[in-house]
Motif scaffolding. Structure first.
Motif, PDB file in Angstrom:
ATOM      1  N   GLN A   1      -4.482  -2.609  -5.478  1.00 28.54           N
ATOM      2  CA  GLN A   1      -4.784  -3.127  -4.057  1.00 28.54           C
ATOM      3  C   GLN A   1      -5.266  -4.482  -3.824  1.00 28.54           C
ATOM      4  OE1 GLN A   1      -6.348  -0.541  -5.392  1.00 28.54           O
ATOM      5  NE2 GLN A   1      -8.289  -0.278  -4.455  1.00 28.54           N
TER       6      GLN A   1
ATOM      7  N   LYS B   1     -19.400  -2.257  -0.230  1.00 30.96           N
ATOM      8  CA  LYS B   1     -18.535  -1.170   0.469  1.00 30.96           C
ATOM      9  C   LYS B   1     -18.121  -1.600   1.950  1.00 30.96           C
ATOM     10  CE  LYS B   1     -17.388   3.759   0.570  1.00 30.96           C
ATOM     11  NZ  LYS B   1     -17.751   5.108   0.521  1.00 30.96           N
ATOM     12  N   ASP B   2     -16.790  -1.498   1.942  1.00 32.22           N
ATOM     13  CA  ASP B   2     -16.264  -2.181   3.489  1.00 32.22           C
ATOM     14  C   ASP B   2     -14.835  -1.438   3.778  1.00 32.22           C
ATOM     15  OD1 ASP B   2     -15.039  -3.447   5.630  1.00 32.22           O
ATOM     16  OD2 ASP B   2     -16.071  -5.454   5.187  1.00 32.22           O
ATOM     17  N   PRO B   3     -14.883  -0.504   4.873  1.00 29.54           N
ATOM     18  CA  PRO B   3     -13.744   0.413   5.084  1.00 29.54           C
ATOM     19  C   PRO B   3     -12.674  -0.517   5.434  1.00 29.54           C
ATOM     20  CG  PRO B   3     -15.318   0.683   6.735  1.00 29.54           C
ATOM     21  CD  PRO B   3     -16.020  -0.216   5.734  1.00 29.54           C
TER      22      PRO B   3
ATOM     23  N   THR C   1       0.789  -1.276   0.004  1.00 29.97           N
ATOM     24  CA  THR C   1       0.093   0.178  -0.005  1.00 29.97           C
ATOM     25  C   THR C   1       0.918   1.428   0.175  1.00 29.97           C
ATOM     26  OG1 THR C   1      -1.658  -1.182   1.070  1.00 29.97           O
ATOM     27  CG2 THR C   1      -1.863   1.296   1.097  1.00 29.97           C
TER      28      THR C   1
ATOM     29  N   THR D   1     -10.205  -5.144  -3.931  1.00 28.66           N
ATOM     30  CA  THR D   1     -10.610  -3.951  -4.671  1.00 28.66           C
ATOM     31  C   THR D   1     -12.057  -4.018  -4.582  1.00 28.66           C
ATOM     32  OG1 THR D   1      -8.716  -4.216  -6.419  1.00 28.66           O
ATOM     33  CG2 THR D   1     -10.770  -3.320  -7.178  1.00 28.66           C
ATOM     34  N   LEU D   2     -12.738  -2.922  -4.395  1.00 31.45           N
ATOM     35  CA  LEU D   2     -14.153  -2.596  -4.566  1.00 31.45           C
ATOM     36  C   LEU D   2     -14.682  -2.606  -5.632  1.00 31.45           C
ATOM     37  CD1 LEU D   2     -16.770  -2.063  -3.015  1.00 31.45           C
ATOM     38  CD2 LEU D   2     -16.298   0.468  -3.004  1.00 31.45           C
TER      39      LEU D   2
ATOM     40  N   ASN E   1     -10.368  -1.724   2.441  1.00 37.62           N
ATOM     41  CA  ASN E   1      -9.934  -0.826   1.432  1.00 37.62           C
ATOM     42  C   ASN E   1      -8.787  -1.017   0.861  1.00 37.62           C
ATOM     43  OD1 ASN E   1     -10.481   1.780   0.054  1.00 37.62           O
ATOM     44  ND2 ASN E   1      -9.285   2.611   1.246  1.00 37.62           N
ATOM     45  N   ASP E   2      -7.543  -1.557   1.467  1.00 37.95           N
ATOM     46  CA  ASP E   2      -6.309  -1.497   1.272  1.00 37.95           C
ATOM     47  C   ASP E   2      -5.825  -2.900   0.763  1.00 37.95           C
ATOM     48  OD1 ASP E   2      -5.931   1.283   1.449  1.00 37.95           O
ATOM     49  OD2 ASP E   2      -5.289   1.100   3.687  1.00 37.95           O
TER      50      ASP E   2
END
Length: 269
Positions: free
Chosen positions: A234, A116-118, A12, A125-126, A121-122
């Protein structure tokens, strides 16, 4: 003596594995840390390259050292390295094996979440497309094993001696709820951006904007698409590197929200 270092890293915060004049690479961080501990300059040779933001749950580099150390080098290096880079093993090797050129097999995994899931995120891939046609994606993916020239899925084919890759495994997996997907692929080698380009087109097949026949046409004609659809970095992990003389299981992955490849958490599509 030559040593192989078995490592893993979250990409990241880095511009890739290799040292860059325009960004911080994992190689630079390791060379600086090893020099700090050993008190001598070092030059690392990695098993390959990863793009900016791409992770490696298994990676190897080799290093030549004239003198052995009289302390726990593994402990000291992990203490000075940042939390997103870990050294798992330091392996003395006979002769002069090469971390890059001797590798016979590499595997990658690409993770996707469709909601969506915070916390992902890293590490994934959303892709906000909960109704992907997984059957079509599976059909298109099966075609990868029937072809060997991946010129159409290479970002810079002119920079390669050839674009021949022998793929031995390629498939999609999903969790029980279907909200998380994993693409797994293994081959003797990969060309630049190949996996992210393949995943980008397979997602278009899944969304219905690209047919299976159109996907195969890139493989058959070697003509690159008019517009490259490169999947985000990511979600991509170099997950396994194999040598004729070294075949270590990968350590626990950095993406803790996911389970290991062999776990029943993932079901083949």
């Amino acid at each position: 003596m030559r040593y192989f270092f078995h490592i893993g890293y979250s990409g990241t915060n880095y511009s890739g594995w290799q040292r860059h004049p325009y960004g911080l690479g994992v190689q630079q961080v390791l060379e600086t840390s090893i020099k700090q501990v050993l008190k001598v300059p070092v030059n690392l040779v990695g098993c390959g390259r990863t793009d900016a933001g791409v992770h490696a749950s298994q990676f190897f580099f080799h290093l030549d050292l004239e003198q052995e150390w009289a302390y726990d080098l593994l402990f000291r290096l992990n203490k000075v390295l940042p939390p997103d880079i870990a050294i798992f093993d330091i392996i003395p090797m006979e002769g002069l094996p090469h971390a890059r050129f001797d590798a016979t097999h590499r595997s990658y995994d690409y993770f996707i979440h469709t909601y969506k899931d915070p916390f992902l995120n890293d590490s994934s891939t959303l892709y906000l497309e909960p109704n992907l046609h997984l059957d079509k994606m599976k059909e298109a993916t099966a075609l990868l094993l029937k072809y060997t020239d991946y010129r159409a899925f290479c970002k810079t084919p002119a920079q390669h001696d050839n674009t021949i890759c022998h793929i031995t495994e390629a498939g999609w997996f999903a969790d029980a709820q279907g909200g998380k997907l994993r693409f797994h692929i293994s081959a003797n080698r990969f060309v630049r951006r190949m996996i992210r380009l393949v995943v980008g087109k397979l997602l278009k097949v899944g969304s219905g904007t690209l047919s299976v026949a159109e996907f195969e046409s890139y493989l058959a004609t070697l003509q690159p698409p008019d517009a490259f659809s490169v999947a985000h970095p990511q979600g991509l992990y170099l997950s396994k590197v194999t040598y004729p003389y070294l075949d270590l299981p990968a350590k626990a992955g950095f993406a803790t929200a996911f389970q290991s490849q062999g776990c029943s958490y993932w079901q083949a599509v």
